[in-house]
Design an enzyme around this catalytic site. Sequence first.
Site, PDB file in Angstrom:
ATOM      1  N   PRO A   2       2.315   3.422   9.392  1.00 51.85           N
ATOM      2  CA  PRO A   2       3.638   3.692   9.914  1.00 51.85           C
ATOM      3  C   PRO A   2       4.715   2.614   9.165  1.00 51.85           C
ATOM      4  CG  PRO A   2       2.330   3.405  11.954  1.00 51.85           C
ATOM      5  CD  PRO A   2       1.317   3.215  10.568  1.00 51.85           C
ATOM      6  N   GLU A   3       5.503   3.006   8.836  1.00 49.17           N
ATOM      7  CA  GLU A   3       6.660   2.224   8.232  1.00 49.17           C
ATOM      8  C   GLU A   3       7.717   2.357   9.228  1.00 49.17           C
ATOM      9  OE1 GLU A   3       7.627   2.702   3.935  1.00 49.17           O
ATOM     10  OE2 GLU A   3       5.613   3.563   3.601  1.00 49.17           O
TER      11      GLU A   3
END
Length: 275
Positions: A2-3
């Site tokens: 996840p960014e």
Amino acid sequence: MPELPEVETICRGLALSAAGAEITGVRLSNLRLRRDYPDSFAERIVGKKITSISRRAKYVIVHLNNGSPILIFHLGMSGKLLLRSPEAVSSKHDHVILTLNNGIELALNDPRRFGMVALFNSEQEMLADAAFSNLGLEPFDKKFTAAVLHTELKKRKTAVKVALMDQAMVVGVGNIYASEALYRCRIHPSRPANSIDGSESEKILKAVRDVLREAIESGGSTLRDYANANGETGYFQHNFAVYGRGGKPCRTCGADIMMMRMGGRSTFYCISCQN
DNA sequence: CTCCTGTCCTGCCGGC
DNA sequence: TGCCGGCAGGACAGGA
């Protein structure tokens, strides 16, 4: 992993379904994550109420009622924070499971175990931790201006794409959104950061914000296994202009999208638009 | 200091 | 079918 858009989406889901609930139980796996589990973890959080959820960089911050510790999650490359029924079968890679008094369980599931969970006694203690003390500005912070970005870029000889992924400069931009943002401003990813001028810095700033905002609006991007807190996938991967499109035609000019490796990470750019 | 490489882990995919 | 190499959204240590 996840960014920023994926972590933000998870936080929003948690805010809707977990805020207000009290933690009634804690279970941990016997496998450690990137850090050891906090000392006396269960004793310190059982009986506490979740008051709100926030995000700093790619960290999920769970605020407990006044005077309680601050609970932090990082999802590494493969982590998920999932809200589910306690009757759901817990899976092999669940490492932290919080039971809540509203009939929901919150599970940190992370096959690769690059994620972490931490507990800090205060905001000050959290900010002093190595994970937080070196973080740069949030991309949507008003203080993150083109001038600030330009100054930071000028300090670095490394490639602009590597600089964008450096969490000490600006947080939340990872391998996908760095490539996507540079495509949007037509800048080659291997351009030295210190060769970026003021007007290019403005374009990068806008592109970073635009791509992150659009990705948040799409619920993030799912490549393999990302899911929000309700187990749903994101949609922004359908809007990738370059990431994962090596050998395919550029949607703007039809030229080839190239894949190269930079610092061990796949990097994508249009051979014609970005130079 | 900065920058670069390797490492932590499991799972999955493609090639043979 | 199975085995093996390579790669995957991040962050950090350690060496140059």
